[in-house]
Enzyme design. Sequence first.
Site, mmCIF file in Angstrom:
data_model
loop_
_atom_site.group_PDB
_atom_site.id
_atom_site.type_symbol
_atom_site.label_atom_id
_atom_site.label_comp_id
_atom_site.label_asym_id
_atom_site.label_seq_id
_atom_site.Cartn_x
_atom_site.Cartn_y
_atom_site.Cartn_z
ATOM 1 N N HIS A 182 0.835 -1.209 0.000
ATOM 2 C CA HIS A 182 0.000 0.000 0.000
ATOM 3 C C HIS A 182 0.867 1.255 0.000
ATOM 4 O O HIS A 182 0.623 2.191 -0.769
ATOM 5 C CB HIS A 182 -0.925 0.013 1.223
ATOM 6 C CG HIS A 182 -2.174 -0.792 1.059
ATOM 7 N ND1 HIS A 182 -2.158 -2.151 0.841
ATOM 8 C CD2 HIS A 182 -3.489 -0.429 1.082
ATOM 9 C CE1 HIS A 182 -3.402 -2.587 0.745
ATOM 10 N NE2 HIS A 182 -4.230 -1.570 0.875
ATOM 11 N N HIS B 118 1.128 -3.987 9.195
ATOM 12 C CA HIS B 118 2.531 -3.671 8.892
ATOM 13 C C HIS B 118 3.229 -3.105 10.118
ATOM 14 O O HIS B 118 2.608 -2.425 10.944
ATOM 15 C CB HIS B 118 2.634 -2.641 7.764
ATOM 16 C CG HIS B 118 2.361 -3.195 6.404
ATOM 17 N ND1 HIS B 118 3.140 -4.170 5.813
ATOM 18 C CD2 HIS B 118 1.381 -2.903 5.505
ATOM 19 C CE1 HIS B 118 2.649 -4.459 4.615
ATOM 20 N NE2 HIS B 118 1.584 -3.711 4.411
#
Length: 355
Positions: free
Chosen positions: A115, A174
Amino acid sequence: MDFLHRSGVLIIHHLQEDYRTYYGFLNFMSNVGDPRNIFSIYFPLWFQLNQNVGTKMIWVAVIGDWFNLIFKWILFGHRPYWWIQETEIYPNHSSPCLEQFPTTCETGPGSPSGHAMGSSCVWYVMVTAALSYTISRMEESSVTLHRLTWSFLWSVFWLIQISVCISRVFIATHFPHQVILGVIGGMLVAEAFEHTPGVHMASLSVYLKTNVFLFLFALGFYLLLRLFGIDLLWSVPIAKKWCANPDWIHIDSTPFAGLVRNLGVLFGLGFAINSEMFLRSCQGENGTKPSFRLLCALTSLTTMQLYRFIKIPTHAEPLFYLLSFCKSASIPLMVVALIPYCVHMLMRPGDKKTK
């Protein structure tokens, strides 16, 4: 790495504890950074504004995501939501509790962040294109205006990237160092394409050769490591094991799903931009008209939102990958060739009457 992971867990825990009320905004920013939005929002809009920028955007997104896949296979990055369950560095089960969300359970390796990398490379292209456009229309004496424009656009860029990064860390998909690597990697790929002229003029053979190379290299790399006993899909069973809700696991987050999606888009763009429909419409007499571009942009954006309702069956992986490739290839075919050609044909009767 344990130090980075442990520090990252503390940051995630702090964000979830103190900023839980901002979940709606952070979830929105996570969606802003979703690589799939490049093809459904950014590309349809920018291609009609500037075909060269739109074409470069696809190349940057595809190559950037391909590098992201290769680096994920090399770095073997864990994701917070499963690392906290697998690690043994916390004595007596004293590990912090990390909350999971519907978008947490991605199945691929975590480093670098896809992303963050996709968002930074595409927004880098958009900002540099906007700067190039504004600078070309400014007088040489407008130094102050140029500096203000430069500062504003890059401030917007960093505001979006920081928000996307925080959102990915907040949902525990993440670690902080993974999103930082993603942003840096995306900017490097985008900057490389700033020095690669002629991408928008690539022939169909260049698109096909690039597609074949990207696929064969990724497949060959995967099979080579399999020969050495390294399973590059190691993260999938771990993700399924530790995801709080099995319904949050999606096959389209697996490593090969992203590869197939990107190859499909690049394949479709190659055929579309070298098609007769594109040459007659976007390169024809209507191609420079603001009304034509506006109609194409609105129609393309609307059509791409309808694509979200097309659900691909996931019960068989080979069928899923095949249909995903076809669906992805149809996106640039619609945006670049079919929709502009239909708009061009609708505008022709009016043009003839005025002559």
